[in-house]
Design a protein around this motif. Structure first.
Motif, mmCIF file in Angstrom:
data_model
loop_
_atom_site.group_PDB
_atom_site.id
_atom_site.type_symbol
_atom_site.label_atom_id
_atom_site.label_comp_id
_atom_site.label_asym_id
_atom_site.label_seq_id
_atom_site.Cartn_x
_atom_site.Cartn_y
_atom_site.Cartn_z
ATOM 1 N N UNK A 59 0.749 -0.941 0.033
ATOM 2 C CA UNK A 59 0.061 -0.069 -0.064
ATOM 3 C C UNK A 59 0.907 1.262 0.141
ATOM 4 N N UNK A 60 0.305 2.356 -0.764
ATOM 5 C CA UNK A 60 1.226 3.366 -0.833
ATOM 6 C C UNK A 60 0.480 4.841 0.099
ATOM 7 N N UNK A 64 1.792 9.770 -2.147
ATOM 8 C CA UNK A 64 1.813 8.780 -3.516
ATOM 9 C C UNK A 64 0.833 8.443 -4.271
ATOM 10 N N UNK A 65 -0.583 8.009 -3.441
ATOM 11 C CA UNK A 65 -1.883 7.859 -4.207
ATOM 12 C C UNK A 65 -2.150 9.010 -4.869
ATOM 13 N N UNK A 66 -2.267 10.153 -4.222
ATOM 14 C CA UNK A 66 -2.432 11.537 -4.812
ATOM 15 C C UNK A 66 -1.787 11.752 -6.300
ATOM 16 N N UNK A 76 -8.006 14.018 -2.393
ATOM 17 C CA UNK A 76 -8.288 12.588 -2.149
ATOM 18 C C UNK A 76 -9.405 12.546 -1.000
ATOM 19 N N UNK A 77 -9.202 13.250 0.092
ATOM 20 C CA UNK A 77 -10.382 13.325 1.309
ATOM 21 C C UNK A 77 -11.602 13.834 0.680
ATOM 22 N N UNK A 78 -11.455 14.780 -0.200
ATOM 23 C CA UNK A 78 -13.005 15.238 -0.606
ATOM 24 C C UNK A 78 -13.630 13.767 -1.468
ATOM 25 N N UNK A 79 -12.816 13.140 -1.973
ATOM 26 C CA UNK A 79 -13.372 11.899 -2.868
ATOM 27 C C UNK A 79 -13.409 10.588 -1.762
ATOM 28 N N UNK A 83 -7.410 6.128 3.150
ATOM 29 C CA UNK A 83 -6.666 5.249 3.737
ATOM 30 C C UNK A 83 -5.465 4.925 2.571
ATOM 31 N N UNK A 84 -4.594 4.192 2.954
ATOM 32 C CA UNK A 84 -3.314 3.938 1.938
ATOM 33 C C UNK A 84 -4.030 2.956 0.775
ATOM 34 N N UNK A 85 -3.635 2.815 -0.309
ATOM 35 C CA UNK A 85 -4.166 2.198 -1.429
ATOM 36 C C UNK A 85 -3.124 1.348 -2.030
#
Length: 142
Positions: A59-60, A64-66, A76-79, A83-85
């Motif tokens: 998991x990233x 890194x996910x963003x 990301x938070x608004x979506x 958590x890490x993905x």
């Protein structure tokens, strides 16, 4: 008097951040110790299997996910992604193209465009100011 150089160390969370990995996914030995600057440099230069695997599959961590999704961390938070993905989950999101992801990518593109516009304006202003300063010096000497 000679002063002895102390070894610079960092917490595992700081080292994980610098390595771009999700701390809870790292080995216990990494999480429980301290990392010296030399050890960090060695991990970056010659990543062990666990580090290569984490970077490849996750998991990233959220930054890194963003970056992989082309959005901001706030986006990301608004979506609803808090958590890490894993790489697989990120790829699935890219394929699904949920509405929030499209919206956040558009927002991020606008932010980049605006940042570039402001940078260009500042550069032009600096060049103009420099030109005026040169002219003022040249006319002041005559």
């Amino acid at each position: 008097m000679s002063s002895q150089q102390s070894t610079q160390t960092m917490k595992p969370a700081t080292a994980a951040k610098k390595l771009g990995v999700y701390l809870p996914a790292t080995p216990a030995s990494f999480q429980e110790g301290v990392v010296t600057r030399a050890e960090l440099n060695e991990l970056q230069a010659n990543p062990p299997q666990w580090l290569s695997e984490l970077r490849r599959n996750g998991p990233h961590p959220r930054p890194v996910v963003a970056a992989k999704l082309g959005v901001s961390i706030a986006g990301l938070a608004r979506g609803g992604v808090t958590e890490a993905l894993t790489t697989e989950q990120i790829e699935a999101l890219k394929q699904e193209q949920p509405e929030w992801l499209e919206k956040e990518r558009a927002t991020q593109a606008e932010v980049r465009k605006e940042t570039a516009r402001i940078k260009k304006l500042k550069k032009e202003k600096a060049e103009k100011d420099e030109k005026k300063e040169k002219e003022a010096r040249a006319t002041g000497r005559d």
